[in-house]
Design a protein around this motif. Sequence first.
Motif, PDB file in Angstrom:
ATOM      1  N   PRO A  81     -57.682   6.477  11.973  1.00  0.00           N
ATOM      2  CA  PRO A  81     -57.120   6.977  10.715  1.00  0.00           C
ATOM      3  C   PRO A  81     -57.431   6.035   9.544  1.00  0.00           C
ATOM      4  CG  PRO A  81     -55.488   7.091  12.461  1.00  0.00           C
ATOM      5  CD  PRO A  81     -56.656   6.324  13.005  1.00  0.00           C
ATOM      6  N   ILE A  82     -57.767   6.615   8.401  1.00  0.00           N
ATOM      7  CA  ILE A  82     -58.108   5.841   7.200  1.00  0.00           C
ATOM      8  C   ILE A  82     -57.201   6.295   6.061  1.00  0.00           C
ATOM      9  CG2 ILE A  82     -59.879   5.320   5.478  1.00  0.00           C
ATOM     10  CD1 ILE A  82     -61.964   5.873   7.700  1.00  0.00           C
ATOM     11  N   LEU A  83     -56.550   5.312   5.450  1.00  0.00           N
ATOM     12  CA  LEU A  83     -55.710   5.543   4.285  1.00  0.00           C
ATOM     13  C   LEU A  83     -56.374   4.857   3.100  1.00  0.00           C
ATOM     14  CD1 LEU A  83     -53.050   6.415   2.932  1.00  0.00           C
ATOM     15  CD2 LEU A  83     -52.044   4.291   3.770  1.00  0.00           C
ATOM     16  N   LEU A  84     -56.799   5.637   2.115  1.00  0.00           N
ATOM     17  CA  LEU A  84     -57.461   5.079   0.943  1.00  0.00           C
ATOM     18  C   LEU A  84     -56.431   4.653  -0.097  1.00  0.00           C
ATOM     19  CD1 LEU A  84     -60.453   7.535   0.398  1.00  0.00           C
ATOM     20  CD2 LEU A  84     -60.517   5.242   1.386  1.00  0.00           C
ATOM     21  N   LEU A  85     -56.644   3.462  -0.664  1.00  0.00           N
ATOM     22  CA  LEU A  85     -55.829   2.947  -1.762  1.00  0.00           C
ATOM     23  C   LEU A  85     -56.703   2.876  -2.997  1.00  0.00           C
ATOM     24  CD1 LEU A  85     -54.131  -0.212  -0.229  1.00  0.00           C
ATOM     25  CD2 LEU A  85     -53.172   2.075  -0.430  1.00  0.00           C
ATOM     26  N   ASP A  93     -60.911  12.541  -7.435  1.00  0.00           N
ATOM     27  CA  ASP A  93     -61.128  11.320  -6.651  1.00  0.00           C
ATOM     28  C   ASP A  93     -60.516  11.462  -5.259  1.00  0.00           C
ATOM     29  OD1 ASP A  93     -62.412   9.943  -8.784  1.00  0.00           O
ATOM     30  OD2 ASP A  93     -60.453   9.511  -9.666  1.00  0.00           O
ATOM     31  N   ARG A  94     -59.313  12.034  -5.198  1.00  0.00           N
ATOM     32  CA  ARG A  94     -58.664  12.240  -3.898  1.00  0.00           C
ATOM     33  C   ARG A  94     -59.493  13.185  -3.043  1.00  0.00           C
ATOM     34  NH1 ARG A  94     -54.229  12.733  -7.242  1.00  0.00           N
ATOM     35  NH2 ARG A  94     -54.046  14.957  -6.841  1.00  0.00           N
ATOM     36  N   ILE A  95     -60.002  14.227  -3.653  1.00  0.00           N
ATOM     37  CA  ILE A  95     -60.815  15.197  -2.912  1.00  0.00           C
ATOM     38  C   ILE A  95     -62.072  14.541  -2.354  1.00  0.00           C
ATOM     39  CG2 ILE A  95     -62.249  17.274  -3.183  1.00  0.00           C
ATOM     40  CD1 ILE A  95     -60.004  18.266  -5.140  1.00  0.00           C
ATOM     41  N   MET A  96     -62.741  13.706  -3.158  1.00  0.00           N
ATOM     42  CA  MET A  96     -63.937  12.995  -2.674  1.00  0.00           C
ATOM     43  C   MET A  96     -63.596  12.125  -1.462  1.00  0.00           C
ATOM     44  SD  MET A  96     -66.125  11.852  -6.073  1.00  0.00           S
ATOM     45  CE  MET A  96     -66.518  10.343  -5.253  1.00  0.00           C
ATOM     46  N   ASP A 103     -57.968  10.161   5.913  1.00  0.00           N
ATOM     47  CA  ASP A 103     -56.829  10.949   6.387  1.00  0.00           C
ATOM     48  C   ASP A 103     -55.758  11.113   5.325  1.00  0.00           C
ATOM     49  OD1 ASP A 103     -57.301  11.324   9.434  1.00  0.00           O
ATOM     50  OD2 ASP A 103     -57.883   9.264   8.982  1.00  0.00           O
ATOM     51  N   ASP A 104     -55.703  10.160   4.394  1.00  0.00           N
ATOM     52  CA  ASP A 104     -54.699  10.231   3.341  1.00  0.00           C
ATOM     53  C   ASP A 104     -55.136   9.339   2.193  1.00  0.00           C
ATOM     54  OD1 ASP A 104     -52.332  11.050   2.082  1.00  0.00           O
ATOM     55  OD2 ASP A 104     -51.158  10.754   3.906  1.00  0.00           O
ATOM     56  N   TYR A 105     -54.396   9.425   1.103  1.00  0.00           N
ATOM     57  CA  TYR A 105     -54.760   8.784  -0.147  1.00  0.00           C
ATOM     58  C   TYR A 105     -53.495   8.290  -0.804  1.00  0.00           C
ATOM     59  CZ  TYR A 105     -58.155   8.486  -3.995  1.00  0.00           C
ATOM     60  OH  TYR A 105     -59.024   8.064  -4.947  1.00  0.00           O
ATOM     61  N   LEU A 106     -53.463   7.032  -1.230  1.00  0.00           N
ATOM     62  CA  LEU A 106     -52.292   6.470  -1.894  1.00  0.00           C
ATOM     63  C   LEU A 106     -52.739   5.805  -3.188  1.00  0.00           C
ATOM     64  CD1 LEU A 106     -49.244   5.983  -1.600  1.00  0.00           C
ATOM     65  CD2 LEU A 106     -49.782   3.904  -0.328  1.00  0.00           C
TER      66      LEU A 106
END
Length: 140
Positions: A81-85, A93-96, A103-106
Amino acid sequence: MDKISPDSFHILVVDDDQRIRSLLKKFLIQNGYWTSVATNAEHARGLVMAFKFDLIVLDVMMPGDSGIQFTAEIRKDDNTPILLLTAKGESSDRIMGLQAGADDYLAKPFEPEELLLLSLIHISEPTRRYAISYAVFCLK
């Protein structure tokens, strides 16, 4: 099912900002996670090859390969799992990031507790899936 204990989970934090790396590492360790840090995608690449991680927390805007580029690279042969910060909170940007395989975006700034809750969600989901698969296998 027993409560999932974070002390058996290993999280990789990748961010070029030393202050953020230090704060996240300290917070995650205080909450029972085994935590490694990397300064950029190149540094993280070596760690990903050497260790098994349960979650990767990855900054989007870094020198060299961006977090989105590194996410796409990881997804070629790894389902960690990858969580982007990121400071970039626009929906495009979240869509990219999600299209690259995150897996998620914060968005920064964020509350550390929010990161902790998202970590539990993304780490425990594969564990739940495994437990359900195992239970089904045992019932056959």
